[in-house]
Design a protein around this motif. Structure first.
Motif, PDB file in Angstrom:
ATOM      1  N   GLU A  87       5.316  -0.107   5.333  1.00 16.86           N
ATOM      2  CA  GLU A  87       4.332   0.948   5.574  1.00 16.86           C
ATOM      3  C   GLU A  87       2.930   0.478   5.209  1.00 16.86           C
ATOM      4  OE1 GLU A  87       1.859   4.497   5.148  1.00 16.86           O
ATOM      5  OE2 GLU A  87       2.311   3.060   3.588  1.00 16.86           O
ATOM      6  N   GLU A  88       2.819  -0.293   4.145  1.00 17.52           N
ATOM      7  CA  GLU A  88       1.496  -0.716   3.673  1.00 17.52           C
ATOM      8  C   GLU A  88       0.892  -1.818   4.543  1.00 17.52           C
ATOM      9  OE1 GLU A  88       0.183   1.195   1.745  1.00 17.52           O
ATOM     10  OE2 GLU A  88       1.596   1.983   0.269  1.00 17.52           O
ATOM     11  N   HIS A 120       8.875   4.982   2.086  1.00 19.51           N
ATOM     12  CA  HIS A 120       8.779   3.522   2.183  1.00 19.51           C
ATOM     13  C   HIS A 120       8.898   2.914   0.796  1.00 19.51           C
ATOM     14  CE1 HIS A 120       4.541   3.234   0.750  1.00 19.51           C
ATOM     15  NE2 HIS A 120       4.397   4.395   1.351  1.00 19.51           N
ATOM     16  N   ASP A 135       3.070   6.002  -4.657  1.00 17.27           N
ATOM     17  CA  ASP A 135       3.092   5.510  -3.281  1.00 17.27           C
ATOM     18  C   ASP A 135       4.022   4.317  -3.199  1.00 17.27           C
ATOM     19  OD1 ASP A 135       2.464   5.122  -0.662  1.00 17.27           O
ATOM     20  OD2 ASP A 135       0.491   4.275  -1.025  1.00 17.27           O
ATOM     21  N   ASP A 136       5.350   4.513  -3.116  1.00 19.66           N
ATOM     22  CA  ASP A 136       5.971   5.776  -2.741  1.00 19.66           C
ATOM     23  C   ASP A 136       7.274   5.942  -3.506  1.00 19.66           C
ATOM     24  OD1 ASP A 136       6.373   8.068  -1.072  1.00 19.66           O
ATOM     25  OD2 ASP A 136       7.563   6.867   0.292  1.00 19.66           O
ATOM     26  N   GLU A 162       6.506  11.044   3.519  1.00 22.07           N
ATOM     27  CA  GLU A 162       6.656  10.290   2.275  1.00 22.07           C
ATOM     28  C   GLU A 162       6.043  10.896   1.018  1.00 22.07           C
ATOM     29  OE1 GLU A 162       3.877   7.225   1.404  1.00 22.07           O
ATOM     30  OE2 GLU A 162       3.166   7.097   3.464  1.00 22.07           O
TER      31      GLU A 162
HETATM   32 ZN   LIG Z   1       2.668   5.555   1.101  1.00 13.75          ZN
END
Ligand SMILES: [Zn+2]
Length: 445
Positions: free
Chosen positions: A144-145, A76, A109-110, A169
């Motif tokens: 994603e977050e 992501h 991340d990420d 991921e």
């Molecule tokens: Zn992540």
């Protein structure tokens, strides 16, 4: 350092300079476009689907071998907000190299995982006349977050996506330096509960007569949980939980860390709920659902005294879900139970939700990656059937029906979601080599 490593570190700098915060809908199409360009330059067939606010980036790299297997690499490009900025030692949107670390929002991340994987693929293609032994598809989402909103809708639009294995991921080295390989994550449903007892805040002398929103809310929330047994009291809350099998229990039991280290590491001062229940703390952490109050606000919260009777009170809650449980069903159980207990005046509003998922860690495709990790990394890899955290594995598995394994560039001190998010360059370089090994492993089959 190889040219490719440098090339994609420069690209990582560009990616980090885009504050692609999905919670604020910031720079999402721009980041998707930048990724699309890089993937095209690498030789992929790129599609950017912008049906929803965070475009989905899909890029296919095909093998010319008949019957080649299919590998999907999920990542992501969105990140958590960088606030509070003053807690960063440097600008979060400027990739900074310091003492063998790369620092910046999203470096673990990420986005660093994305560029490590691009580097691995580029190097593999350079070293093998541009030929691949496996079809590789990058699937890079941008929400994603924020609970991967619309990922399931996107996946429903792309039935062409298929895989024998999905590489997830991210992943860490643990505090002993061992690589961690994971195969699942919990689900979640987040919601607000609000009480309202008057049109305006009142003088607290009226409290002999008038109920307060703060009491209503706290009384309602208190019904959800039994402080004596440490268990959630919502009927049937646990009914859909898929219990772990013996192999999953064994894997979790073998994970490093004692109860004492867990208590010390988290500076926990309250008795553990699992001690009240007589459960194993590690099993509960990985395999049991929870309800948590994230925050409560009502009335006067500033210095000194204000004799007020609050008209409104709100709490933010979450239920962490395990495979088998559905976000909407769980929320309805909670809502029905509150009403049942005499709190139908409380308003329950869902904010986000996604189900949980666990891979079968004995799947041959997953076992192959574990064996490669055993050969490549010193010591034994730490294999966990699931993470106590949340992610959209269930959506991806429902749509693509392939086993999922997570691995990545992180380490214990990576500070994901926090100020000074960072990775170690040596882990990054190891990860590039390891991903290249995974790609190469398909040549032998
Ligand atoms: Zn992540």
């Amino acid at each position: 350092m190889s040219n490719r490593k440098e090339e994609y570190l420069t690209f990582l700098k560009e990616l980090i300079a885009l504050p692609s915060v999905s919670a604020k809908h910031e720079k999402l199409p721009e980041t998707a476009a930048l990724l699309g360009q890089a993937l095209e330059k690498l030789g992929g067939q790129v599609e950017i689907d912008d049906s929803y606010f965070a475009p989905l980036v899909i890029a296919h790299f095909n093998s010319n071998q008949a019957g080649a297997k299919n590998l999907i690499i999920y990542n992501h490009y969105d990140v958590q907000p960088a606030e509070p900025f003053n807690l960063w030692d440097q600008d979060p949107w400027t990739l900074t190299e310091k003492d063998g670390h790369l620092i910046g929002r999203g470096v673990d991340d990420d986005k660093g995982n994305i560029t490590a994987r691009f580097t691995a693929l580029a190097e593999y293609l350079d070293e093998n006349d541009g030929q691949l032994p496996v079809n590789i598809t990058f699937l890079i989402e941008g929400s994603e977050e924020t609970a991967s909103q619309h990922l399931d809708d996107y996946l429903a639009k792309h039935p062409e996506l298929k895989a024998d294995l999905i590489i997830w991921e991210s992943g860490n080295k643990d505090d002993q330096g061992q690589i961690e390989l994971g195969g699942g994550n919990k689900g979640i449903v987040t919601f607000d509960v609000t009480a309202k007892t008057a049109g305006i805040d009142l003088h607290s002398s009226l409290a002999t007569v008038v109920d307060s929103a703060a009491w209503r809310l706290s009384q309602g929330l208190a019904t959800l949980f039994d402080p004596k047994t440490g268990r959630i009291q919502v009927p049937n809350f646990y009914e859909d939980v898929i219990a772990p099998n013996q192999r999953e229990k064994d894997l979790v039991a073998a994970l490093p860390g004692t109860k004492e280290e867990f208590i010390k590491g988290h500076q926990i001062t309250a008795p553990l709920l699992t001690d009240k229940r007589g459960d194993d703390w590690k099993e509960a952490l990985y395999f049991e659902p929870s309800i948590n109050i994230e925050g409560i606000s009502s009335g006067y919260e500033d210095q000194g005294v204000k004799t007020v009777l609050p008209a409104e009170a709100t709490a933010k809650l979450e239920a962490r879900l395990v495979p088998g449980m559905g976000p909407d069903k769980t929320l309805k159980q909670i809502q029905d139970y509150l009403a049942d207990q005499g709190f139908s005046d409380l308003t329950v509003t869902k904010t986000l939700g996604q189900p949980g998922y666990r891979s079968d860690m004995s799947d041959p495709e997953i076992k192959k990656v574990i064996d490669l990790a055993k050969d490549f990394y010193p010591g034994e890899p730490v294999v966990s059937p699931t993470s106590p955290g949340t992610g959209p594995m269930a959506y991806v598995n429902n749509a693509i029906k392939a086993p999922i394994i997570s691995l990545g560039v992180g380490y214990q001190g990576a500070l994901d979601h926090a100020p000074n998010e960072n990775i170690r360059l040596t882990d990054y370089e190891d990860n590039i080599k390891f991903v290249k090994l995974i790609i190469g492993s398909y040549a032998n089959h």
